[in-house]
Write an enzyme that holds these catalytic residues in place. Structure first.
Site, PDB file in Angstrom:
ATOM      1  N   ARG A   1      39.443  52.158  50.095  1.00 14.00           N
ATOM      2  CA  ARG A   1      40.546  51.507  50.799  1.00 14.00           C
ATOM      3  C   ARG A   1      41.329  52.598  51.523  1.00 14.00           C
ATOM      4  O   ARG A   1      41.314  53.772  51.127  1.00 14.00           O
ATOM      5  CB  ARG A   1      41.469  50.783  49.814  1.00 14.00           C
ATOM      6  CG  ARG A   1      40.801  49.660  49.025  1.00 14.00           C
ATOM      7  CD  ARG A   1      41.802  49.046  48.051  1.00 14.00           C
ATOM      8  NE  ARG A   1      41.227  47.930  47.322  1.00 14.00           N
ATOM      9  CZ  ARG A   1      40.654  48.021  46.114  1.00 14.00           C
ATOM     10  NH1 ARG A   1      40.598  49.195  45.510  1.00 14.00           N
ATOM     11  NH2 ARG A   1      40.151  46.955  45.517  1.00 14.00           N
TER      12      ARG A   1
ATOM     13  N   LYS B   1      43.917  49.346  43.442  1.00 15.97           N
ATOM     14  CA  LYS B   1      44.875  48.274  43.167  1.00 15.97           C
ATOM     15  C   LYS B   1      45.134  48.187  41.662  1.00 15.97           C
ATOM     16  O   LYS B   1      44.236  48.404  40.850  1.00 15.97           O
ATOM     17  CB  LYS B   1      44.331  46.935  43.691  1.00 15.97           C
ATOM     18  CG  LYS B   1      44.338  46.840  45.211  1.00 15.97           C
ATOM     19  CD  LYS B   1      43.912  45.457  45.662  1.00 15.97           C
ATOM     20  CE  LYS B   1      44.000  45.326  47.178  1.00 15.97           C
ATOM     21  NZ  LYS B   1      43.551  44.004  47.644  1.00 15.97           N
TER      22      LYS B   1
ATOM     23  N   ARG C   1      34.948  50.565  55.321  1.00 13.77           N
ATOM     24  CA  ARG C   1      34.766  50.098  53.935  1.00 13.77           C
ATOM     25  C   ARG C   1      33.804  48.917  53.892  1.00 13.77           C
ATOM     26  O   ARG C   1      32.904  48.856  53.057  1.00 13.77           O
ATOM     27  CB  ARG C   1      36.127  49.726  53.344  1.00 13.77           C
ATOM     28  CG  ARG C   1      36.079  49.124  51.940  1.00 13.77           C
ATOM     29  CD  ARG C   1      37.502  49.011  51.401  1.00 13.77           C
ATOM     30  NE  ARG C   1      37.655  48.044  50.331  1.00 13.77           N
ATOM     31  CZ  ARG C   1      37.445  48.307  49.045  1.00 13.77           C
ATOM     32  NH1 ARG C   1      37.027  49.488  48.666  1.00 13.77           N
ATOM     33  NH2 ARG C   1      37.663  47.365  48.130  1.00 13.77           N
TER      34      ARG C   1
ATOM     35  N   HIS D   1      36.498  46.289  42.971  1.00 13.35           N
ATOM     36  CA  HIS D   1      36.887  44.879  42.924  1.00 13.35           C
ATOM     37  C   HIS D   1      37.040  44.442  41.472  1.00 13.35           C
ATOM     38  O   HIS D   1      36.159  44.695  40.645  1.00 13.35           O
ATOM     39  CB  HIS D   1      35.828  43.999  43.602  1.00 13.35           C
ATOM     40  CG  HIS D   1      35.849  44.076  45.090  1.00 13.35           C
ATOM     41  ND1 HIS D   1      34.780  43.687  45.879  1.00 13.35           N
ATOM     42  CD2 HIS D   1      36.799  44.495  45.953  1.00 13.35           C
ATOM     43  CE1 HIS D   1      35.085  43.874  47.148  1.00 13.35           C
ATOM     44  NE2 HIS D   1      36.310  44.362  47.217  1.00 13.35           N
TER      45      HIS D   1
ATOM     46  N   TYR E   1      29.966  39.725  50.519  1.00 14.39           N
ATOM     47  CA  TYR E   1      29.001  40.566  51.215  1.00 14.39           C
ATOM     48  C   TYR E   1      27.582  40.021  51.098  1.00 14.39           C
ATOM     49  O   TYR E   1      26.721  40.379  51.888  1.00 14.39           O
ATOM     50  CB  TYR E   1      29.074  42.000  50.692  1.00 14.39           C
ATOM     51  CG  TYR E   1      30.392  42.641  51.024  1.00 14.39           C
ATOM     52  CD1 TYR E   1      30.665  43.085  52.309  1.00 14.39           C
ATOM     53  CD2 TYR E   1      31.396  42.754  50.064  1.00 14.39           C
ATOM     54  CE1 TYR E   1      31.894  43.637  52.633  1.00 14.39           C
ATOM     55  CE2 TYR E   1      32.621  43.309  50.375  1.00 14.39           C
ATOM     56  CZ  TYR E   1      32.866  43.747  51.663  1.00 14.39           C
ATOM     57  OH  TYR E   1      34.082  44.276  51.975  1.00 14.39           O
TER      58      TYR E   1
END
Length: 302
Positions: free
Chosen positions: A151, A175, A246, A269, A278
Protein backbone atom coordinates in the site's frame (compact mmCIF):
# COMPACT_ATOMS: atom_id res chain seq x y z
CA UNK A 1 -39.38 27.24 7.60
CA UNK A 2 -40.14 27.33 11.36
CA UNK A 3 -40.38 23.54 11.46
CA UNK A 4 -36.69 23.30 10.59
CA UNK A 5 -35.50 25.25 13.67
CA UNK A 6 -35.84 22.46 16.32
CA UNK A 7 -34.64 19.87 13.80
CA UNK A 8 -31.57 21.94 12.94
CA UNK A 9 -30.81 22.64 16.62
CA UNK A 10 -30.34 18.91 17.22
CA UNK A 11 -28.16 18.60 14.12
CA UNK A 12 -26.01 21.52 15.31
CA UNK A 13 -25.49 19.74 18.62
CA UNK A 14 -24.35 16.60 16.80
CA UNK A 15 -21.96 18.56 14.59
CA UNK A 16 -20.39 20.19 17.68
CA UNK A 17 -19.97 16.72 19.19
CA UNK A 18 -18.31 15.44 16.00
CA UNK A 19 -15.95 18.41 15.87
CA UNK A 20 -15.09 18.97 19.54
CA UNK A 21 -15.46 15.65 21.34
CA UNK A 22 -14.72 13.13 18.62
CA UNK A 23 -12.32 15.48 16.82
CA UNK A 24 -13.10 14.01 13.43
CA UNK A 25 -11.44 15.52 10.37
CA UNK A 26 -12.76 18.78 8.86
CA UNK A 27 -13.73 16.81 5.74
CA UNK A 28 -15.84 14.35 7.76
CA UNK A 29 -17.47 17.25 9.61
CA UNK A 30 -18.23 18.95 6.31
CA UNK A 31 -19.72 15.75 4.84
CA UNK A 32 -21.97 15.27 7.87
CA UNK A 33 -23.09 18.90 7.74
CA UNK A 34 -23.89 18.76 4.02
CA UNK A 35 -25.81 15.49 4.14
CA UNK A 36 -27.76 16.37 7.28
CA UNK A 37 -28.71 19.79 5.86
CA UNK A 38 -30.41 18.05 2.92
CA UNK A 39 -32.07 15.47 5.18
CA UNK A 40 -33.31 18.12 7.62
CA UNK A 41 -34.98 20.00 4.76
CA UNK A 42 -36.60 16.79 3.47
CA UNK A 43 -37.77 15.71 6.93
CA UNK A 44 -39.31 19.16 7.47
CA UNK A 45 -41.22 18.75 4.20
CA UNK A 46 -42.82 15.62 5.72
CA UNK A 47 -44.34 17.91 8.40
CA UNK A 48 -42.04 16.42 11.03
CA UNK A 49 -41.09 19.03 13.62
CA UNK A 50 -39.03 16.87 15.99
CA UNK A 51 -36.65 13.96 15.41
CA UNK A 52 -38.65 11.86 17.90
CA UNK A 53 -41.39 11.71 15.24
CA UNK A 54 -39.13 10.02 12.69
CA UNK A 55 -40.15 6.42 11.90
CA UNK A 56 -38.53 3.68 9.74
CA UNK A 57 -41.10 4.39 7.01
CA UNK A 58 -39.85 7.99 6.86
CA UNK A 59 -36.26 6.79 6.46
CA UNK A 60 -37.33 4.49 3.61
CA UNK A 61 -39.09 7.46 2.04
CA UNK A 62 -35.88 9.54 2.30
CA UNK A 63 -33.91 6.74 0.62
CA UNK A 64 -36.49 6.48 -2.17
CA UNK A 65 -36.39 10.25 -2.65
CA UNK A 66 -32.61 10.10 -3.04
CA UNK A 67 -32.89 7.33 -5.64
CA UNK A 68 -35.48 9.31 -7.60
CA UNK A 69 -33.16 12.33 -7.50
CA UNK A 70 -30.54 10.22 -9.27
CA UNK A 71 -28.14 9.65 -6.37
CA UNK A 72 -25.62 6.92 -7.11
CA UNK A 73 -25.55 3.99 -4.63
CA UNK A 74 -22.33 5.24 -3.01
CA UNK A 75 -23.77 8.75 -2.51
CA UNK A 76 -27.03 7.40 -1.13
CA UNK A 77 -25.13 5.09 1.22
CA UNK A 78 -23.12 8.10 2.45
CA UNK A 79 -26.32 10.06 3.12
CA UNK A 80 -27.94 7.21 5.04
CA UNK A 81 -24.72 6.65 6.99
CA UNK A 82 -24.72 10.29 8.10
CA UNK A 83 -28.36 9.98 9.21
CA UNK A 84 -27.66 6.73 11.05
CA UNK A 85 -24.71 8.26 12.93
CA UNK A 86 -26.75 11.32 13.87
CA UNK A 87 -29.66 9.22 15.14
CA UNK A 88 -27.27 6.97 17.09
CA UNK A 89 -26.06 10.12 18.82
CA UNK A 90 -29.65 11.11 19.65
CA UNK A 91 -30.12 7.65 21.20
CA UNK A 92 -26.94 8.15 23.28
CA UNK A 93 -28.32 11.52 24.45
CA UNK A 94 -31.59 9.92 25.56
CA UNK A 95 -33.61 11.83 22.94
CA UNK A 96 -34.57 8.67 21.05
CA UNK A 97 -35.24 5.21 22.45
CA UNK A 98 -34.12 3.48 19.23
CA UNK A 99 -32.58 4.42 15.91
CA UNK A 100 -35.30 4.32 13.20
CA UNK A 101 -32.62 4.06 10.48
CA UNK A 102 -31.26 0.79 11.87
CA UNK A 103 -32.15 -2.13 9.64
CA UNK A 104 -32.86 0.05 6.61
CA UNK A 105 -30.89 -1.53 3.78
CA UNK A 106 -28.08 0.57 2.35
CA UNK A 107 -27.76 0.27 -1.44
CA UNK A 108 -24.63 -1.54 -2.54
CA UNK A 109 -22.30 0.27 -4.84
CA UNK A 110 -21.18 -1.82 -7.80
CA UNK A 111 -17.78 -3.33 -7.11
CA UNK A 112 -15.36 -2.12 -9.72
CA UNK A 113 -12.57 -4.43 -10.69
CA UNK A 114 -9.19 -2.92 -9.93
CA UNK A 115 -7.21 -1.70 -12.91
CA UNK A 116 -3.78 -3.14 -13.49
CA UNK A 117 -0.90 -2.62 -15.89
CA UNK A 118 0.19 -5.58 -18.00
CA UNK A 119 3.68 -7.02 -17.53
CA UNK A 120 5.10 -5.42 -20.67
CA UNK A 121 3.96 -1.96 -19.61
CA UNK A 122 5.29 -2.48 -16.09
CA UNK A 123 8.67 -3.27 -17.63
CA UNK A 124 8.34 -0.17 -19.81
CA UNK A 125 7.50 1.98 -16.76
CA UNK A 126 10.41 0.61 -14.75
CA UNK A 127 13.04 0.95 -17.45
CA UNK A 128 14.32 4.15 -15.85
CA UNK A 129 18.10 4.19 -16.16
CA UNK A 130 19.24 7.62 -15.06
CA UNK A 131 21.89 8.86 -12.65
CA UNK A 132 19.68 11.68 -11.38
CA UNK A 133 19.23 10.96 -7.64
CA UNK A 134 15.47 11.62 -7.71
CA UNK A 135 15.03 9.28 -10.68
CA UNK A 136 16.97 6.58 -8.79
CA UNK A 137 14.77 7.17 -5.73
CA UNK A 138 11.59 7.00 -7.80
CA UNK A 139 12.58 3.79 -9.54
CA UNK A 140 13.51 2.27 -6.17
CA UNK A 141 10.05 3.22 -4.84
CA UNK A 142 8.28 1.71 -7.84
CA UNK A 143 10.40 -1.44 -7.71
CA UNK A 144 9.58 -1.90 -4.03
CA UNK A 145 5.87 -1.19 -4.50
CA UNK A 146 5.54 -3.57 -7.45
CA UNK A 147 7.99 -6.07 -5.98
CA UNK A 148 6.09 -6.44 -2.70
CA UNK A 149 2.55 -5.23 -3.53
CA UNK A 150 2.65 -2.52 -0.89
CA UNK A 151 0.00 0.00 0.00
CA UNK A 152 1.14 3.58 -0.49
CA UNK A 153 1.08 4.25 3.27
CA UNK A 154 3.27 1.20 3.79
CA UNK A 155 5.78 2.39 1.20
CA UNK A 156 6.25 5.87 2.66
CA UNK A 157 6.36 4.41 6.18
CA UNK A 158 9.46 2.27 5.56
CA UNK A 159 12.43 3.16 7.76
CA UNK A 160 16.01 1.98 7.24
CA UNK A 161 15.66 -0.41 10.16
CA UNK A 162 12.80 -2.17 8.35
CA UNK A 163 15.14 -3.45 5.63
CA UNK A 164 17.10 -6.67 5.45
CA UNK A 165 18.74 -6.33 2.05
CA UNK A 166 20.86 -9.42 2.48
CA UNK A 167 17.73 -11.52 2.90
CA UNK A 168 15.81 -9.39 0.36
CA UNK A 169 13.06 -8.54 2.84
CA UNK A 170 11.19 -5.56 4.20
CA UNK A 171 8.97 -5.14 7.27
CA UNK A 172 5.86 -3.00 6.85
CA UNK A 173 2.98 -1.94 9.08
CA UNK A 174 -0.37 -2.27 7.36
CA UNK A 175 -4.00 -1.67 8.29
CA UNK A 176 -4.87 -2.22 11.92
CA UNK A 177 -1.18 -1.75 12.81
CA UNK A 178 -0.50 -5.30 11.63
CA UNK A 179 3.12 -5.96 10.74
CA UNK A 180 4.25 -8.32 8.03
CA UNK A 181 7.58 -9.33 6.53
CA UNK A 182 7.74 -9.44 2.75
CA UNK A 183 10.19 -10.47 0.04
CA UNK A 184 11.01 -7.62 -2.35
CA UNK A 185 13.07 -9.30 -5.06
CA UNK A 186 16.60 -8.85 -6.39
CA UNK A 187 15.82 -5.89 -8.65
CA UNK A 188 14.21 -3.92 -5.85
CA UNK A 189 17.19 -4.64 -3.58
CA UNK A 190 19.57 -3.46 -6.32
CA UNK A 191 17.77 -0.14 -6.71
CA UNK A 192 17.43 0.40 -2.97
CA UNK A 193 21.19 -0.02 -2.70
CA UNK A 194 21.70 2.52 -5.50
CA UNK A 195 19.37 4.95 -3.74
CA UNK A 196 21.11 4.48 -0.38
CA UNK A 197 24.41 5.63 -1.89
CA UNK A 198 22.70 8.88 -2.92
CA UNK A 199 20.33 9.37 0.02
CA UNK A 200 22.97 10.93 2.30
CA UNK A 201 23.33 13.81 -0.17
CA UNK A 202 19.85 15.02 0.82
CA UNK A 203 20.79 15.55 4.49
CA UNK A 204 18.18 13.10 5.85
CA UNK A 205 16.11 14.40 8.75
CA UNK A 206 15.21 11.05 10.29
CA UNK A 207 15.21 7.35 9.54
CA UNK A 208 12.82 7.28 6.57
CA UNK A 209 14.05 5.23 3.60
CA UNK A 210 12.43 7.43 0.96
CA UNK A 211 12.89 11.15 1.50
CA UNK A 212 12.13 14.36 -0.38
CA UNK A 213 14.61 16.92 -1.65
CA UNK A 214 14.30 18.62 1.74
CA UNK A 215 15.48 15.46 3.51
CA UNK A 216 12.11 14.71 5.12
CA UNK A 217 10.00 11.56 4.72
CA UNK A 218 8.41 11.72 1.27
CA UNK A 219 4.70 12.54 1.31
CA UNK A 220 1.90 10.44 -0.12
CA UNK A 221 0.98 13.29 -2.47
CA UNK A 222 4.54 13.60 -3.76
CA UNK A 223 4.70 9.87 -4.53
CA UNK A 224 1.40 10.04 -6.41
CA UNK A 225 2.63 13.02 -8.44
CA UNK A 226 5.99 11.45 -9.29
CA UNK A 227 4.47 8.11 -10.34
CA UNK A 228 1.98 9.87 -12.63
CA UNK A 229 4.78 11.91 -14.22
CA UNK A 230 6.87 8.80 -14.86
CA UNK A 231 3.89 7.10 -16.46
CA UNK A 232 3.71 9.93 -19.00
CA UNK A 233 7.50 10.08 -19.52
CA UNK A 234 7.73 6.33 -20.07
CA UNK A 235 4.81 6.28 -22.51
CA UNK A 236 2.51 4.06 -20.43
CA UNK A 237 -0.95 4.08 -22.00
CA UNK A 238 -2.93 4.43 -18.75
CA UNK A 239 -2.62 6.78 -15.78
CA UNK A 240 -0.04 5.44 -13.32
CA UNK A 241 -0.76 5.73 -9.63
CA UNK A 242 0.69 3.77 -6.70
CA UNK A 243 -2.36 1.58 -6.07
CA UNK A 244 -2.26 0.45 -9.69
CA UNK A 245 1.18 -1.07 -9.08
CA UNK A 246 -0.22 -2.92 -6.05
CA UNK A 247 -3.09 -4.24 -8.17
CA UNK A 248 -0.66 -5.26 -10.90
CA UNK A 249 1.48 -7.14 -8.38
CA UNK A 250 -1.58 -9.04 -7.12
CA UNK A 251 -2.88 -9.85 -10.60
CA UNK A 252 0.46 -10.99 -11.96
CA UNK A 253 1.19 -13.10 -8.87
CA UNK A 254 -2.19 -14.78 -9.07
CA UNK A 255 -1.93 -15.43 -12.80
CA UNK A 256 1.47 -17.03 -12.35
CA UNK A 257 0.90 -18.99 -9.14
CA UNK A 258 -2.86 -19.47 -8.76
CA UNK A 259 -2.22 -19.41 -4.98
CA UNK A 260 -4.92 -17.16 -3.56
CA UNK A 261 -3.89 -17.71 0.07
CA UNK A 262 -0.28 -16.70 -0.60
CA UNK A 263 -1.40 -13.56 -2.43
CA UNK A 264 -3.70 -12.74 0.49
CA UNK A 265 -0.78 -12.96 2.91
CA UNK A 266 1.48 -10.86 0.70
CA UNK A 267 -1.15 -8.12 0.30
CA UNK A 268 -1.97 -8.10 4.00
CA UNK A 269 -5.69 -8.67 3.44
CA UNK A 270 -7.53 -9.63 6.62
CA UNK A 271 -10.17 -11.51 4.63
CA UNK A 272 -9.74 -13.86 1.70
CA UNK A 273 -12.87 -12.37 0.13
CA UNK A 274 -10.97 -9.10 -0.39
CA UNK A 275 -8.29 -10.94 -2.35
CA UNK A 276 -10.82 -12.92 -4.36
CA UNK A 277 -11.62 -9.90 -6.52
CA UNK A 278 -8.36 -10.67 -8.33
CA UNK A 279 -9.74 -14.06 -9.37
CA UNK A 280 -12.22 -12.12 -11.51
CA UNK A 281 -9.34 -10.35 -13.22
CA UNK A 282 -7.64 -13.69 -13.77
CA UNK A 283 -10.86 -15.11 -15.20
CA UNK A 284 -11.17 -12.16 -17.57
CA UNK A 285 -7.68 -12.95 -18.85
CA UNK A 286 -8.57 -16.63 -19.30
CA UNK A 287 -11.85 -15.74 -21.00
CA UNK A 288 -10.12 -13.48 -23.51
CA UNK A 289 -7.61 -16.24 -24.29
CA UNK A 290 -10.52 -18.68 -24.73
CA UNK A 291 -12.35 -16.31 -27.07
CA UNK A 292 -9.27 -15.93 -29.23
CA UNK A 293 -8.15 -19.55 -29.22
CA UNK A 294 -11.11 -21.91 -28.96
CA UNK A 295 -12.59 -22.97 -32.33
CA UNK A 296 -16.16 -22.95 -31.03
CA UNK A 297 -15.69 -19.46 -29.58
CA UNK A 298 -14.31 -18.18 -32.89
CA UNK A 299 -17.17 -19.62 -34.88
CA UNK A 300 -19.71 -17.23 -33.42
CA UNK A 301 -17.75 -14.19 -34.53
CA UNK A 302 -18.47 -12.48 -37.81
Amino acid sequence: MNTIVPLQAAVDGFLRYVQVERQLSPLTHENYARQLAVLTEQVSEMNITDWTQLEPMHVRSLAAKGRRAGLQPASLALRLSALRSFLDWLVSQGVLKANPAKGIATPRAPRHLPKNIDVDEVNQLLSIDQNDPLAVRDRAMMEVMYGAGLRLSELVGIDLRHLDLEAGEVWVTGKGSKERRLPIGRTAVEWIEKWLTLRAGFAPDGDALFISKEGKRISVRNVQKRFAEWGVKQGVSSHVHPHKLRHSFATHMLESSGDLRAVQELLGHASLSTTQIYTHLDFQHLASVYDEAHPRAKRGKS
